[in-house]
Scaffold this motif. Sequence first.
Motif, mmCIF file in Angstrom:
data_model
loop_
_atom_site.group_PDB
_atom_site.id
_atom_site.type_symbol
_atom_site.label_atom_id
_atom_site.label_comp_id
_atom_site.label_asym_id
_atom_site.label_seq_id
_atom_site.Cartn_x
_atom_site.Cartn_y
_atom_site.Cartn_z
ATOM 1 N N UNK B 206 0.885 -1.118 0.082
ATOM 2 C CA UNK B 206 0.118 -0.009 0.112
ATOM 3 C C UNK B 206 0.792 1.195 -0.091
ATOM 4 N N UNK B 207 0.068 2.438 0.075
ATOM 5 C CA UNK B 207 0.935 3.651 0.175
ATOM 6 C C UNK B 207 0.141 4.578 0.782
ATOM 7 N N UNK B 208 1.113 5.749 1.120
ATOM 8 C CA UNK B 208 0.128 6.952 1.809
ATOM 9 C C UNK B 208 -0.311 7.762 0.827
ATOM 10 N N UNK B 209 0.118 7.903 -0.365
ATOM 11 C CA UNK B 209 -0.408 8.356 -1.775
ATOM 12 C C UNK B 209 -0.087 7.904 -2.817
ATOM 13 N N UNK B 210 -0.919 7.624 -3.877
ATOM 14 C CA UNK B 210 -0.322 6.875 -5.142
ATOM 15 C C UNK B 210 0.346 7.870 -5.839
ATOM 16 N N UNK B 211 1.703 7.125 -6.567
ATOM 17 C CA UNK B 211 2.421 7.995 -7.253
ATOM 18 C C UNK B 211 1.578 8.437 -8.581
ATOM 19 N N UNK B 212 2.209 9.424 -9.221
ATOM 20 C CA UNK B 212 1.454 10.049 -10.365
ATOM 21 C C UNK B 212 1.269 9.197 -11.551
ATOM 22 N N UNK B 213 2.106 8.242 -11.617
ATOM 23 C CA UNK B 213 1.854 7.165 -12.980
ATOM 24 C C UNK B 213 0.645 6.248 -12.388
ATOM 25 N N UNK B 214 0.332 5.824 -11.022
ATOM 26 C CA UNK B 214 -0.834 5.316 -10.563
ATOM 27 C C UNK B 214 -2.153 5.883 -10.674
ATOM 28 N N UNK B 215 -2.016 7.605 -10.623
ATOM 29 C CA UNK B 215 -2.939 8.190 -10.572
ATOM 30 C C UNK B 215 -3.444 8.160 -12.320
ATOM 31 N N UNK B 216 -2.618 8.062 -13.039
ATOM 32 C CA UNK B 216 -2.536 8.295 -14.521
ATOM 33 C C UNK B 216 -3.406 6.785 -14.958
ATOM 34 N N UNK B 217 -3.163 5.693 -14.389
ATOM 35 C CA UNK B 217 -3.583 4.506 -14.857
ATOM 36 C C UNK B 217 -5.008 4.315 -14.271
ATOM 37 N N UNK B 218 -5.480 5.165 -13.178
ATOM 38 C CA UNK B 218 -6.525 5.156 -12.625
ATOM 39 C C UNK B 218 -7.708 6.094 -13.536
ATOM 40 N N UNK B 219 -7.037 7.203 -14.112
ATOM 41 C CA UNK B 219 -7.801 8.054 -14.708
ATOM 42 C C UNK B 219 -8.182 7.483 -15.997
ATOM 43 N N UNK B 220 -6.991 6.780 -16.603
ATOM 44 C CA UNK B 220 -7.395 6.011 -18.019
ATOM 45 C C UNK B 220 -8.734 4.837 -17.716
ATOM 46 N N UNK B 221 -8.488 4.404 -16.675
ATOM 47 C CA UNK B 221 -9.414 3.363 -16.405
ATOM 48 C C UNK B 221 -10.898 3.914 -16.445
ATOM 49 N N UNK B 222 -11.016 5.308 -15.687
ATOM 50 C CA UNK B 222 -12.291 5.724 -15.472
ATOM 51 C C UNK B 222 -12.611 6.516 -16.836
ATOM 52 N N UNK B 223 -11.743 6.951 -17.420
ATOM 53 C CA UNK B 223 -12.151 7.583 -18.889
ATOM 54 C C UNK B 223 -12.606 6.357 -19.570
ATOM 55 N N UNK B 224 -12.112 5.235 -19.663
ATOM 56 C CA UNK B 224 -12.651 4.220 -20.404
ATOM 57 C C UNK B 224 -14.173 4.115 -20.272
ATOM 58 N N UNK B 225 -14.395 4.021 -18.865
ATOM 59 C CA UNK B 225 -15.797 3.670 -18.330
ATOM 60 C C UNK B 225 -16.621 4.745 -18.763
#
Lengths: 403, 403
Positions: B206-225
Amino acid sequence: MLSPMVAVSTFSAGSVGSVETQYIDLPEPVQLNCGQALHPVRVAYETYGTLSPARDNVILVCHALSGDAHAAGIAKTPPQSGTRDGFGAADRDGAAGRGLGWWDGMIGPGKAFDTDRYFVVSTNLLGGCSGTTGPSSIDPATGRPYGSDFPVITVADMVRTERAFLDALGIERLAAVAGGSLGGMQALQWAIMFPDQVDAIVVIASTHALHPQGVAWNAIARNAIMGDPAWQGGHYYGTGHKPDAGMGVARMVGHVTYLSAPALDDRFGRRLQFADDIRHTITEPEFEIENYLRHQADSFVKRFDANTYLFTSRALTYFDLAREHGGGSLARALEPVSARTLLIAFSSDWLYPPSASEEIEDALRGLGKPVESHVIDAPYGHDCFLLEEARQTPIIRRFLGSG
Amino acid sequence: MLSPMVAVSTFSAGSVGSVETQYIDLPEPVQLNCGQALHPVRVAYETYGTLSPARDNVILVCHALSGDAHAAGIAKTPPQSGTRDGFGAADRDGAAGRGLGWWDGMIGPGKAFDTDRYFVVSTNLLGGCSGTTGPSSIDPATGRPYGSDFPVITVADMVRTERAFLDALGIERLAAVAGGSLGGMQALQWAIMFPDQVDAIVVIASTHALHPQGVAWNAIARNAIMGDPAWQGGHYYGTGHKPDAGMGVARMVGHVTYLSAPALDDRFGRRLQFADDIRHTITEPEFEIENYLRHQADSFVKRFDANTYLFTSRALTYFDLAREHGGGSLARALEPVSARTLLIAFSSDWLYPPSASEEIEDALRGLGKPVESHVIDAPYGHDCFLLEEARQTPIIRRFLGSG
């Protein structure tokens, strides 16, 4: 903003000046790996520098997935496919706004590919959407665009087309074939298919076969496009709808894979769009990187054809020298090579990692072939091949004998 | 197939046996970070083991993005959201086919979270789609499912809901809060928000704050939906259409980020579906990994709600202890913590890398707080937290004093 992201505008030993993309129609059908013959085939191209009387100073430059024939100089007219927004993940909006070619920092007087000495030829690849025949071209059998009926092409088919194009131009030998990423695959393919006609290849940030994770990223991008109902089975031309949503997602995936995680940290961190706080929204970008990705997606779908993305992505995942030419052995595949080989990889490139270059180097060395390999320590990931021009230049000039 | 992918079926010191998910309706509204109050709120939960008379042996287990309350044992009835196809990228089809919980290898008699000693409680998180109130629940204001009108929740909101749920159960103190990935974020949040009620936290991958690349992957997933027209602005319930195409792409992105590149090499390589040769197709999977991703996408969309994915993904990108609790300083954010902390990370996890654990460890150590940190050298990426049960078990048992 990172300074290397704007390196193109500051590093310019000399410009090839104003250029216009030209077009040539190949006289014969192109025989494809899939068994079909493609006809007619038009090739969009640009040239920089002067062809020597002996026609022995030609360098063919091959572009990557989202490129086009406009590799250097300032475009006289905008490309057929619309406005350019840059290339790879690199921020070339500024450069593109002035119509600069995608490798302008590398091609020109005194540059890596020195137009005072070489006649540099750049084509849009087969299947492209910037002037060369591709899925958006008219299928003579139906009078309508091919769409998904375009034959599924390979990197070898791209090289066959380039060979036929150079024949039409009256050029037999190449002093070098050069390219990064998919462009580097084409260079390798040239050295295997036409060993007697290529003196040297410059293979940058490329591979002999994309690793499984890279295959996965490409599959995801294609699934995003084909899963968009606006793709319409690949026949969206003229319907007023195109798979922009899916293409946008594909582009976002591409962008993140072209850059390294540390580069994203440096450039965006976790900075919010609105510095005060989060706004509790799922639909709007909150982080700067989310906004950046959306912007990149929006501008890409305006200039690039989704079917070209599909066919080109498929070709680069198929590409596998060992399977296609060596019965599973890379060494056997490379046996025919007679070109001197220059390999350049970048330490932070996780899509086309240095290990792929090393495998090619080892195989060539084992065969006693002349090969030179460099790993440039740079933080920007795969996009280094478009950004680290200043560090590639002396390596390439020395390799090509330009001192 | 890799043997660790089926480790769950062979490693089982003991089973908690047959379990049924239970439900509780919270008596009061849950106050959310966004300012809204949510009511009614139902929580789906399971318990394993026996509550001590002193009520001092409770371990709360928190799940990750695509999990549910069924963490251990064999489900008496299938979960409300449909068939389970596994969890993370791990191949739990076999386990899920027998109704096994997602962390069955870790929870049970003699296991890491030892039900001979502890009363283990597992809930479906707020915003979920497996029994706890979420976007697919009925909005009392309209009588229809919330859809995208569901309030945009945070990890702190999830923890507040868990706190209220435990109150309803009559449990005040927790011997430990444990979880991997988003589950680990909840454990950290517990230690900060309710320091006097948590004796220990177990924070895995886990983490105290997701790193920017992780933020990007999540943004891509949400954009896909959200880019899938079948999402319909988030109000797709009851329309006969749901954003399966976009969710499938989101899941594919997730899968690749949960695994390491070497794990994909080992498991799939570049093997073709049909060993003889490529078939020249853009629409059909050619490589085994392409087929695997498509299969995972197809089965995920059958069991998981797209809006839950959106809201949960948003919550985990927002999560940022330093910003939320420390005015930008992680150390200041962790000042209230009084729980003993166990951190486990995995060497090949590039989505929640060991460096994030180290930052938490350093901050806690600097504050003089008790912390124990381990990096397990294992090749499977983020999914290790679901796969490497045998190596986590002795660490966790020792930390919890189970010997």
